[in-house]
Design an enzyme around this catalytic site. Structure first.
Site, PDB file in Angstrom:
ATOM      1  N   SER A 199       0.845  -1.186   0.000  1.00 27.55           N
ATOM      2  CA  SER A 199       0.000   0.000   0.000  1.00 27.55           C
ATOM      3  C   SER A 199       0.884   1.241   0.000  1.00 27.55           C
ATOM      4  O   SER A 199       1.773   1.383   0.840  1.00 27.55           O
ATOM      5  CB  SER A 199      -0.904  -0.007   1.242  1.00 27.55           C
ATOM      6  OG  SER A 199      -1.752   1.118   1.259  1.00 27.55           O
TER       7      SER A 199
ATOM      8  N   LYS B  49      -1.154  -0.885  -4.316  1.00 22.83           N
ATOM      9  CA  LYS B  49      -2.384  -0.158  -4.003  1.00 22.83           C
ATOM     10  C   LYS B  49      -2.029   1.306  -3.755  1.00 22.83           C
ATOM     11  O   LYS B  49      -1.168   1.610  -2.926  1.00 22.83           O
ATOM     12  CB  LYS B  49      -3.071  -0.739  -2.764  1.00 22.83           C
ATOM     13  CG  LYS B  49      -4.332   0.014  -2.370  1.00 22.83           C
ATOM     14  CD  LYS B  49      -5.110  -0.703  -1.281  1.00 22.83           C
ATOM     15  CE  LYS B  49      -4.563  -0.442   0.094  1.00 22.83           C
ATOM     16  NZ  LYS B  49      -5.434  -1.001   1.152  1.00 22.83           N
ATOM     17  N   LEU B  50      -2.689   2.197  -4.464  1.00 22.41           N
ATOM     18  CA  LEU B  50      -2.468   3.625  -4.296  1.00 22.41           C
ATOM     19  C   LEU B  50      -3.580   4.219  -3.442  1.00 22.41           C
ATOM     20  O   LEU B  50      -4.766   4.011  -3.721  1.00 22.41           O
ATOM     21  CB  LEU B  50      -2.451   4.336  -5.653  1.00 22.41           C
ATOM     22  CG  LEU B  50      -1.442   3.860  -6.696  1.00 22.41           C
ATOM     23  CD1 LEU B  50      -1.583   4.709  -7.957  1.00 22.41           C
ATOM     24  CD2 LEU B  50      -0.021   3.933  -6.156  1.00 22.41           C
ATOM     25  N   LYS B  51      -3.218   4.965  -2.427  1.00 22.28           N
ATOM     26  CA  LYS B  51      -4.192   5.737  -1.673  1.00 22.28           C
ATOM     27  C   LYS B  51      -4.582   6.945  -2.520  1.00 22.28           C
ATOM     28  O   LYS B  51      -3.726   7.625  -3.102  1.00 22.28           O
ATOM     29  CB  LYS B  51      -3.603   6.204  -0.344  1.00 22.28           C
ATOM     30  CG  LYS B  51      -3.270   5.071   0.623  1.00 22.28           C
ATOM     31  CD  LYS B  51      -4.521   4.429   1.199  1.00 22.28           C
ATOM     32  CE  LYS B  51      -4.177   3.407   2.267  1.00 22.28           C
ATOM     33  NZ  LYS B  51      -5.386   2.828   2.897  1.00 22.28           N
TER      34      LYS B  51
ATOM     35  N   ASP C  46      -7.403   2.905  -3.185  1.00 22.06           N
ATOM     36  CA  ASP C  46      -8.144   2.905  -1.928  1.00 22.06           C
ATOM     37  C   ASP C  46      -8.451   4.350  -1.550  1.00 22.06           C
ATOM     38  O   ASP C  46      -7.545   5.157  -1.370  1.00 22.06           O
ATOM     39  CB  ASP C  46      -7.308   2.232  -0.839  1.00 22.06           C
ATOM     40  CG  ASP C  46      -8.030   2.155   0.504  1.00 22.06           C
ATOM     41  OD1 ASP C  46      -9.229   2.491   0.556  1.00 22.06           O
ATOM     42  OD2 ASP C  46      -7.394   1.757   1.485  1.00 22.06           O
TER      43      ASP C  46
ATOM     44  N   GLU D 164     -11.409   0.598  -3.856  1.00 21.59           N
ATOM     45  CA  GLU D 164     -11.724   0.238  -2.475  1.00 21.59           C
ATOM     46  C   GLU D 164     -12.364   1.397  -1.720  1.00 21.59           C
ATOM     47  O   GLU D 164     -11.832   2.499  -1.684  1.00 21.59           O
ATOM     48  CB  GLU D 164     -10.440  -0.203  -1.757  1.00 21.59           C
ATOM     49  CG  GLU D 164     -10.656  -0.698  -0.343  1.00 21.59           C
ATOM     50  CD  GLU D 164      -9.346  -1.141   0.301  1.00 21.59           C
ATOM     51  OE1 GLU D 164      -9.362  -1.452   1.507  1.00 21.59           O
ATOM     52  OE2 GLU D 164      -8.306  -1.162  -0.399  1.00 21.59           O
TER      53      GLU D 164
ATOM     54  N   ASP E  63     -14.409  -2.147   2.489  1.00 20.41           N
ATOM     55  CA  ASP E  63     -13.500  -2.342   3.615  1.00 20.41           C
ATOM     56  C   ASP E  63     -14.160  -1.832   4.883  1.00 20.41           C
ATOM     57  O   ASP E  63     -14.663  -2.601   5.702  1.00 20.41           O
ATOM     58  CB  ASP E  63     -12.184  -1.614   3.334  1.00 20.41           C
ATOM     59  CG  ASP E  63     -11.222  -1.626   4.515  1.00 20.41           C
ATOM     60  OD1 ASP E  63     -11.485  -2.322   5.510  1.00 20.41           O
ATOM     61  OD2 ASP E  63     -10.197  -0.923   4.459  1.00 20.41           O
TER      62      ASP E  63
ATOM     63  N   LYS F  77     -10.650  -7.246   7.243  1.00 22.31           N
ATOM     64  CA  LYS F  77      -9.703  -6.811   8.267  1.00 22.31           C
ATOM     65  C   LYS F  77     -10.119  -7.479   9.578  1.00 22.31           C
ATOM     66  O   LYS F  77     -11.148  -7.126  10.167  1.00 22.31           O
ATOM     67  CB  LYS F  77      -9.718  -5.292   8.425  1.00 22.31           C
ATOM     68  CG  LYS F  77      -8.921  -4.547   7.373  1.00 22.31           C
ATOM     69  CD  LYS F  77      -8.634  -3.126   7.850  1.00 22.31           C
ATOM     70  CE  LYS F  77      -7.656  -2.429   6.904  1.00 22.31           C
ATOM     71  NZ  LYS F  77      -8.333  -1.663   5.867  1.00 22.31           N
TER      72      LYS F  77
ATOM     73  N   GLY G 211      -4.638  -4.741   5.985  1.00 17.53           N
ATOM     74  CA  GLY G 211      -3.692  -4.528   7.070  1.00 17.53           C
ATOM     75  C   GLY G 211      -3.871  -3.176   7.725  1.00 17.53           C
ATOM     76  O   GLY G 211      -4.452  -2.250   7.152  1.00 17.53           O
TER      77      GLY G 211
END
Length: 368
Positions: free
Chosen positions: A136, A162-164, A190, A215, A240, A264, A292
């Site tokens: 991430s 995964k890119l925020k 995300d 996400e 999520d 999670k 995570g």
């Protein structure tokens, strides 16, 4: 309280390898609560995902600590032969507070399995020895900085990134990463609830970049909005923050709000509930992966055990140790050919470095 077990609550403060930034804030030091369940036969460890302040989760570290000591422990101790399944059932009498419940239940489960010389993988019904993992990447200061960071992880062998994202930091970084690293890189984003349905056009533009998933774009409560997005975007919608229990997962699936689910364990109240969500999704044909929350070796080991179940078909957010910590309180986990090995041994398989653990401990108490 029964004399057959005792419990230690320990707060540790650990520096992260680098600042981690999302749409909800920045973090450079991780403070967390550890729970240690000790019996005459074995001891188990777990960590609580609650932060010092309620930025990401509604529970706070100190409130979780007090709830475990003053409410949950007396409740589960009514049965002197308490086990994880019994604790899971007993704690249902207390509404909410999944992070505190997950920490206590997981410590009991780890101790129970170690006493029986059984791995969590076997107990949960897993089979894989190697887990496909991703990394991430937080919101960067610039596109150039983002490209440099992603390049490091691609070089290290992560098959999925995964890119925020957040309003103003979404299409451009996705476009830049896809252009730089090509279509072979598994890429997902995300949003951590940062958008509304008014952002439909922006989110629809992400369809052009062949993402694995989008996400949690909307608030956790907005299942109807997620269902609407799912009908209007080609990119699969993954939930999520909306998934807090098996019941909430069933509702989301029924409404068409989730084509993929990120499980999670901390958010849903522990690994027994996480397994139930996995089983539901497997039966419904919904892919899952393990999310995570900057875990130490304790939580990382347990998450690897969970991700060995058959429904975890997408790379999980269980990165190598050095992604988050220069030094951890347990064994290091390394990535090899895009995977991390499930630790061997009973329970979670976590092996603690007790000397380093003592050095990062800021508070502890025994609750007898």
């Amino acid at each position: 309280m029964s004399s057959q077990f005792k419990v230690e609550l320990r707060t540790v403060r650990m520096p992260l390898a680098g600042e981690f930034r999302t749409s909800r804030g920045r973090e450079s030091v991780r403070e967390m609560l550890l729970v240690r369940w000790v019996t005459d036969h074995a001891e188990g460890w777990a960590e609580c995902a609650a932060d010092a302040d309620p930025v990401y989760f509604p529970e706070r570290l100190e409130s979780a600590r007090r709830l475990i000591a003053e409410v949950l422990l007396p409740l589960v101790a009514k049965n002197p032969e308490v086990d994880a399944a019994g604790a899971h059932g007993a704690m249902k009498a207390v509404p909410g507070n999944p992070l505190a419940k997950a920490a206590l239940e997981s410590a009991i489960l780890d101790s129970e399995l170690r006493a029986h010389d059984m791995s969590m993988k076997s107990y949960l019904g897993g089979s894989r020895d190697k887990i496909s993992v991703g990394v991430s990447v937080g919101i960067a200061e610039s596109l150039a900085a983002l490209i440099r960071e992603v390049e490091v992880y691609v070089t290290e062998g992560y098959p999925r990134v995964k890119l925020k994202i957040a309003p103003g930091w979404d299409v451009d970084p996705v476009r830049a990463v896809r252009k730089e690293f090509g279509d072979d890189l598994l890429l997902q984003v995300d949003a951590n609830q940062a958008y509304t349905t008014a952002d439909m056009n922006t989110l629809r533009r992400l369809d052009a970049y062949d993402l694995l998933l989008l996400e949690q774009p909307l608030t956790a409560e907005d299942l109807s909005g997620h269902a609407r997005l799912a009908r209007n975007l080609r990119t699969p919608i993954c939930l999520d923050e909306s998934i807090t229990s098996c019941a909430s997962a069933a509702t989301a699936i029924q409404m068409g709000a989730a084509q993929i689910i990120n499980i999670k364990p901390a958010r849903v109240g522990g690994y027994l509930e996480a397994r139930a969500i996995h089983d539901l999704c497997l039966a419904q044909g919904i892919p899952v992966w393990c999310g995570g929350v900057l875990e130490t070796a304790i939580g990382r080991a347990a998450n690897l055990q969970l991700a060995s179940l058959p429904g975890f078909t997408l790379p999980s957010d269980i990165s190598a140790t050095k992604r988050y910590y220069v030094k951890d309180i347990g064994q290091e986990f390394d990535i090899e050919l895009g995977t991390i090995n499930v630790p061997e041994g009973p329970g979670t398989g976590a092996v603690l470095d007790l000397d380093y653990l003592e050095s990062v401990t800021v508070d502890q108490e025994w609750v007898l």
